[in-house]
Design a protein around this motif. Structure first.
Motif, mmCIF file in Angstrom:
data_model
loop_
_atom_site.group_PDB
_atom_site.id
_atom_site.type_symbol
_atom_site.label_atom_id
_atom_site.label_comp_id
_atom_site.label_asym_id
_atom_site.label_seq_id
_atom_site.Cartn_x
_atom_site.Cartn_y
_atom_site.Cartn_z
ATOM 1 N N THR A 23 -23.658 103.260 -51.706
ATOM 2 C CA THR A 23 -24.248 104.401 -52.403
ATOM 3 C C THR A 23 -25.585 104.792 -51.780
ATOM 4 O O THR A 23 -25.829 105.974 -51.492
ATOM 5 C CB THR A 23 -24.441 104.073 -53.895
ATOM 6 O OG1 THR A 23 -23.183 103.732 -54.455
ATOM 7 C CG2 THR A 23 -25.042 105.247 -54.639
ATOM 8 N N SER A 76 -24.994 106.240 -48.218
ATOM 9 C CA SER A 76 -24.424 107.596 -48.247
ATOM 10 C C SER A 76 -25.462 108.612 -48.703
ATOM 11 O O SER A 76 -25.547 109.724 -48.148
ATOM 12 C CB SER A 76 -23.206 107.631 -49.163
ATOM 13 O OG SER A 76 -22.201 106.786 -48.677
ATOM 14 N N MET A 77 -26.238 108.261 -49.714
ATOM 15 C CA MET A 77 -27.275 109.185 -50.187
ATOM 16 C C MET A 77 -28.339 109.417 -49.115
ATOM 17 O O MET A 77 -28.827 110.543 -48.956
ATOM 18 C CB MET A 77 -27.916 108.652 -51.461
ATOM 19 C CG MET A 77 -27.070 108.789 -52.666
ATOM 20 S SD MET A 77 -27.984 108.187 -54.083
ATOM 21 C CE MET A 77 -26.876 108.629 -55.381
ATOM 22 N N ILE A 87 -24.957 114.496 -53.455
ATOM 23 C CA ILE A 87 -25.775 113.357 -53.878
ATOM 24 C C ILE A 87 -25.463 112.981 -55.323
ATOM 25 O O ILE A 87 -25.282 111.800 -55.648
ATOM 26 C CB ILE A 87 -27.276 113.673 -53.694
ATOM 27 C CG1 ILE A 87 -27.626 113.733 -52.213
ATOM 28 C CG2 ILE A 87 -28.144 112.635 -54.400
ATOM 29 C CD1 ILE A 87 -29.032 114.195 -51.928
ATOM 30 N N ALA A 92 -23.642 109.451 -56.682
ATOM 31 C CA ALA A 92 -24.254 108.575 -57.682
ATOM 32 C C ALA A 92 -23.291 108.304 -58.835
ATOM 33 O O ALA A 92 -23.127 107.161 -59.273
ATOM 34 C CB ALA A 92 -25.544 109.189 -58.201
#
Length: 92
Positions: free
Chosen positions: A42, A45-46, A67, A71
């Protein structure tokens, strides 16, 4: 300067991906491995999406949606995987 910051965000994201994957090789419990992988994935990737946001600011609505989706999706997926791996969730 923005290009350098964007590249740093993307590199940090890739490092998080590999760091989370490296925990799969350890001898810890399955839930620890899943938690480490989902958190690192996570965050990685963000970070990559933030790097893209700095490179392509005209696409901010789509990247912000990405985003938020990351999440929510990764959090829910972590709970589902933890439930499926627990002994209470199985039919034996």
């Amino acid at each position: 300067m923005i290009s350098i910051l964007s590249n740093i965000c993307i590199i940090v994201g890739i490092v998080f991906w590999f760091w989370g994957t490296s925990h799969l090789l350890g001898k810890r419990s399955l839930l620890f491995k899943l938690h480490s992988l989902s958190v690192a994935d996570t965050l990685g990737s963000m970070s990559i999406v933030v790097g893209l946001l700095l490179k392509i600011p005209s696409k901010w609505p789509l990247l912000l949606l990405a985003i938020i989706s990351l999440a929510i999706w990764n959090t829910v997926l972590g709970y589902v995987l933890a439930y499926c791996s627990s002994t209470e969730g199985r039919y034996e």
